[in-house]
Design a protein around this motif. Sequence first.
Motif, PDB file in Angstrom:
ATOM      1  N   THR A   8      49.938  34.508  36.239  1.00 46.59           N
ATOM      2  CA  THR A   8      50.236  33.985  35.522  1.00 46.59           C
ATOM      3  C   THR A   8      49.935  32.340  35.508  1.00 46.59           C
ATOM      4  O   THR A   8      50.964  31.549  35.518  1.00 46.59           O
ATOM      5  CB  THR A   8      51.303  33.875  35.823  1.00 46.59           C
ATOM      6  OG1 THR A   8      52.360  33.378  37.125  1.00 46.59           O
ATOM      7  CG2 THR A   8      52.344  35.305  35.553  1.00 46.59           C
ATOM      8  N   HIS A  45      52.339  44.441  38.014  1.00 46.85           N
ATOM      9  CA  HIS A  45      51.482  44.256  37.876  1.00 46.85           C
ATOM     10  C   HIS A  45      50.966  45.522  37.920  1.00 46.85           C
ATOM     11  O   HIS A  45      50.222  45.702  36.849  1.00 46.85           O
ATOM     12  CB  HIS A  45      50.436  44.295  39.555  1.00 46.85           C
ATOM     13  CG  HIS A  45      50.261  42.427  40.150  1.00 46.85           C
ATOM     14  ND1 HIS A  45      50.788  42.246  41.002  1.00 46.85           N
ATOM     15  CD2 HIS A  45      50.366  41.378  39.465  1.00 46.85           C
ATOM     16  CE1 HIS A  45      50.492  41.320  41.172  1.00 46.85           C
ATOM     17  NE2 HIS A  45      50.257  40.498  40.048  1.00 46.85           N
ATOM     18  N   VAL A  59      43.556  36.454  38.428  1.00 47.53           N
ATOM     19  CA  VAL A  59      44.382  35.847  40.310  1.00 47.53           C
ATOM     20  C   VAL A  59      42.840  35.126  41.101  1.00 47.53           C
ATOM     21  O   VAL A  59      41.193  36.195  40.632  1.00 47.53           O
ATOM     22  CB  VAL A  59      44.564  36.965  40.627  1.00 47.53           C
ATOM     23  CG1 VAL A  59      46.230  36.886  40.137  1.00 47.53           C
ATOM     24  CG2 VAL A  59      44.246  38.197  41.082  1.00 47.53           C
ATOM     25  N   GLY A  82      37.869  36.041  37.407  1.00 45.19           N
ATOM     26  CA  GLY A  82      38.022  35.470  38.969  1.00 45.19           C
ATOM     27  C   GLY A  82      36.764  35.389  39.750  1.00 45.19           C
ATOM     28  O   GLY A  82      35.991  35.644  39.840  1.00 45.19           O
ATOM     29  N   ASN A  83      36.851  34.949  40.678  1.00 44.71           N
ATOM     30  CA  ASN A  83      36.398  34.430  41.584  1.00 44.71           C
ATOM     31  C   ASN A  83      37.048  34.764  43.032  1.00 44.71           C
ATOM     32  O   ASN A  83      37.891  33.817  43.656  1.00 44.71           O
ATOM     33  CB  ASN A  83      35.907  32.481  41.562  1.00 44.71           C
ATOM     34  CG  ASN A  83      34.850  32.588  40.485  1.00 44.71           C
ATOM     35  OD1 ASN A  83      33.856  32.919  40.318  1.00 44.71           O
ATOM     36  ND2 ASN A  83      35.595  31.702  39.530  1.00 44.71           N
ATOM     37  N   SER A 117      35.684  26.126  32.683  1.00 48.11           N
ATOM     38  CA  SER A 117      37.092  25.629  32.268  1.00 48.11           C
ATOM     39  C   SER A 117      37.831  26.331  31.339  1.00 48.11           C
ATOM     40  O   SER A 117      37.473  26.733  30.533  1.00 48.11           O
ATOM     41  CB  SER A 117      36.669  24.064  31.987  1.00 48.11           C
ATOM     42  OG  SER A 117      36.130  23.112  32.764  1.00 48.11           O
TER      43      SER A 117
END
Length: 197
Positions: A8, A45, A59, A82-83, A117
């Motif tokens: 979130t 989740h 996340v 994600g990363n 971004s």
Amino acid sequence: MKFGIMGTGEVGSTIARGLQRLGHDVVLGSRSPGGEKHGLPVRSHKDAAAFGEIIVNAVHGEDALQLFQGCALTGKILIDIGNYQSAISEPLARTLGETLQQAFPEARVVKTLNYISAHLMIDPASLGGPLTVFVAGNDAEARDTVKSLLTAWGWQDIVDLGDLSAARSMENLASLWVRFNAQANHTNFSLALTRKP
Ligand SMILES: NC(=O)c1ccc[n+]([C@@H]2O[C@H](COP(=O)([O-])OP(=O)(O)OC[C@H]3O[C@@H](n4cnc5c(N)ncnc54)[C@H](OP(=O)(O)O)[C@@H]3O)[C@@H](O)[C@H]2O)c1
């Protein structure tokens, strides 16, 4: 369609807003289920995954594997944005995209947007210049579905890099994003792939 978004934070909220704008139904998955955020239900989740026909990972990589344990993912597209935070300063031992796919073979992981971004993810035209988004995943149909979603958000230059081994190239771009962000002190930038047709 129905989407379950894990996380979130900045990305989860932005993607949720972008999906809402397109008329999709969204449930946010959180460690703190209950109530609403941005007018959207916040659930566990597992509940968010059960709701979603398409699941979004928003996340950090270090948190993702545990979160998806026991979630209903069979046949579903899992869009991985994600990363690993560790990848910013250390060599990437294993990519998050491939790790998720290996851990959850019942899902169809598609990597995209992980070096963009957040605010540009759903509004690329706002930058006022050319920008490129990459897509990778082992399932061509799943990649096509994600490309359609990106098109609906206004992405024009969508480059399909093929299978998930391309996640390595994409996740390494995150460190470039962090470096340039630190220099420029804003998030109004992105990459464009200039090439001959
Ligand atoms: N921000 C960007 O512009 C951007 C751009 C491209 C890619 N990304 C990538 O997108 C991912 C999310 O970034 P973000 O900026 O949205 O981060 P963020 O604002 O910190 O949000 C991450 C969310 O993850 C959840 N979370 C935190 N710790 C967790 C844990 N231990 N287990 C499970 N969930 C946890 C939290 O939601 P709950 O508290 O509700 O559980 C939190 O809101 C990262 O991998 C990042 O590299 C970010």
